[in-house]
Write a protein that holds these residues in place. Structure first.
Motif, PDB file in Angstrom:
ATOM      1  N   TRP A   1       0.832  -1.207   0.000  1.00  0.00           N
ATOM      2  CA  TRP A   1       0.000   0.000   0.000  1.00  0.00           C
ATOM      3  C   TRP A   1       0.864   1.252   0.000  1.00  0.00           C
ATOM      4  N   LEU A   2       1.940   1.237   0.784  1.00  0.00           N
ATOM      5  CA  LEU A   2       2.816   2.403   0.842  1.00  0.00           C
ATOM      6  C   LEU A   2       3.640   2.574  -0.430  1.00  0.00           C
ATOM      7  N   SER A   3       4.057   1.468  -1.026  1.00  0.00           N
ATOM      8  CA  SER A   3       4.890   1.560  -2.233  1.00  0.00           C
ATOM      9  C   SER A   3       4.124   2.109  -3.430  1.00  0.00           C
ATOM     10  N   ARG A   4       2.796   2.001  -3.427  1.00  0.00           N
ATOM     11  CA  ARG A   4       1.988   2.539  -4.515  1.00  0.00           C
ATOM     12  C   ARG A   4       1.760   4.046  -4.376  1.00  0.00           C
ATOM     13  N   GLY A   5       2.268   4.640  -3.308  1.00  0.00           N
ATOM     14  CA  GLY A   5       2.136   6.082  -3.121  1.00  0.00           C
ATOM     15  C   GLY A   5       0.788   6.526  -2.627  1.00  0.00           C
ATOM     16  N   ARG A   6      -0.004   5.611  -2.071  1.00  0.00           N
ATOM     17  CA  ARG A   6      -1.336   5.989  -1.606  1.00  0.00           C
ATOM     18  C   ARG A   6      -1.293   6.802  -0.316  1.00  0.00           C
ATOM     19  N   LEU A   7      -0.141   6.842   0.320  1.00  0.00           N
ATOM     20  CA  LEU A   7      -0.038   7.653   1.525  1.00  0.00           C
ATOM     21  C   LEU A   7      -0.073   9.140   1.191  1.00  0.00           C
TER      22      LEU A   7
ATOM     23  N   TRP B   1       1.512  16.194   3.024  1.00  0.00           N
ATOM     24  CA  TRP B   1       2.808  16.782   3.340  1.00  0.00           C
ATOM     25  C   TRP B   1       3.960  15.797   3.186  1.00  0.00           C
ATOM     26  N   VAL B   2       3.656  14.531   2.917  1.00  0.00           N
ATOM     27  CA  VAL B   2       4.713  13.542   2.713  1.00  0.00           C
ATOM     28  C   VAL B   2       5.386  13.813   1.366  1.00  0.00           C
ATOM     29  N   PRO B   3       6.712  13.891   1.323  1.00  0.00           N
ATOM     30  CA  PRO B   3       7.408  14.170   0.052  1.00  0.00           C
ATOM     31  C   PRO B   3       7.081  13.115  -1.003  1.00  0.00           C
ATOM     32  N   GLU B   4       6.986  13.568  -2.251  1.00  0.00           N
ATOM     33  CA  GLU B   4       6.715  12.637  -3.341  1.00  0.00           C
ATOM     34  C   GLU B   4       7.922  11.711  -3.562  1.00  0.00           C
ATOM     35  N   GLY B   5       7.622  10.492  -3.946  1.00  0.00           N
ATOM     36  CA  GLY B   5       8.678   9.525  -4.207  1.00  0.00           C
ATOM     37  C   GLY B   5       9.236   8.852  -2.968  1.00  0.00           C
ATOM     38  N   SER B   6       8.626   9.117  -1.800  1.00  0.00           N
ATOM     39  CA  SER B   6       9.124   8.488  -0.568  1.00  0.00           C
ATOM     40  C   SER B   6       8.421   7.168  -0.277  1.00  0.00           C
ATOM     41  N   GLY B   7       7.490   6.772  -1.162  1.00  0.00           N
ATOM     42  CA  GLY B   7       6.744   5.536  -0.930  1.00  0.00           C
ATOM     43  C   GLY B   7       7.618   4.306  -0.784  1.00  0.00           C
ATOM     44  N   PRO B   8       8.589   4.091  -1.704  1.00  0.00           N
ATOM     45  CA  PRO B   8       9.440   2.895  -1.558  1.00  0.00           C
ATOM     46  C   PRO B   8      10.228   2.875  -0.255  1.00  0.00           C
ATOM     47  N   TRP B   9      10.642   4.039   0.219  1.00  0.00           N
ATOM     48  CA  TRP B   9      11.377   4.074   1.487  1.00  0.00           C
ATOM     49  C   TRP B   9      10.452   3.831   2.674  1.00  0.00           C
ATOM     50  N   LEU B  10       9.251   4.414   2.585  1.00  0.00           N
ATOM     51  CA  LEU B  10       8.289   4.184   3.672  1.00  0.00           C
ATOM     52  C   LEU B  10       7.848   2.729   3.732  1.00  0.00           C
TER      53      LEU B  10
END
Length: 200
Positions: free
Chosen positions: A42-48, A54-63
């Motif tokens: 769910w986090l890797s798809r950028g749904r956060l 306010w979450v920086p874009e492209g941080s999904g894989p790290w999260l």
């Protein structure tokens, strides 16, 4: 264990606690890994980003690494810890004594000579009775006692203890008159086959 045996002593049973103790840790492992995989996907798809702008874009894989790290910590803290504790504790019944040995980071060993045992009590909960496990308490009639928890096939184990006590040499066994040593010179069951030849 065999190196510590006295002359004529035989190992009858060497066992761990019942395997049913590992059911809940196994279920917990499956649930933790499943939830962590779902959260990481769910986090890797950028749904956060839609929930927290306010979450920086492209941080999904790290999260997505956060659920994996948290899941690894939870697996080590509960299932792995329970598995190691289960494997570290052993119960050994010999023709002369019974031992409770714990290995690992915390080492301990208790043994009780069968010649001192005057009572062998079995305690079972409803769940333990379903899987034929239970606790055995061996008492000496004095302050000394030994409790073995979650013994597999607890009724059979108790019978083996009683048989071993009955087959002690005449100067070590206890009679059925309140725990006094035998004075009649009987040697229990002299015609019984060796322990390693019997079926349990």
């Amino acid at each position: 264990m065999r190196r510590q045996l006295s002359p004529g002593e035989q190992v009858i049973v060497d066992t761990r606690r019942h395997g049913s103790l590992l059911v809940f840790p196994a279920v917990a492992t499956v649930l933790i890994c499943g939830l962590a995989a779902f959260a990481a996907g769910w986090l890797s798809r950028g749904r956060l980003d839609a929930v927290l702008p306010w979450v920086p874009e492209g941080s999904g894989p790290w999260l997505a690494l956060a659920p994996a790290v948290l899941a690894a910590w939870m697996v080590v803290a509960y299932p792995v810890r329970r598995l190691l504790a289960w494997g570290a504790l052993r119960y050994t019944l010999t023709s002369r004594r019974i031992l409770r040995r714990q290995r690992g980071f915390r080492r301990s060993e208790r043994e009780l000579p069968l010649a001192m045992v005057s009572d062998v009590a079995v305690h079972q909960t409803i769940l333990q009775s379903l899987v034929h496990s239970g606790s055995i308490t061996l008492t000496t009639g004095q302050a000394a006692s030994l409790r073995l928890d979650d013994v597999p096939e607890v009724r059979s184990f108790r019978q083996l203890v009683l048989d071993a006590i009955d087959e002690l040499p005449p100067d070590q066994g206890f009679a059925d008159d309140g725990g006094l040593p035998r004075l009649d010179g009987r040697a229990g069951c002299p015609d019984a086959p060796p322990w390693e030849l019997r079926e349990y």
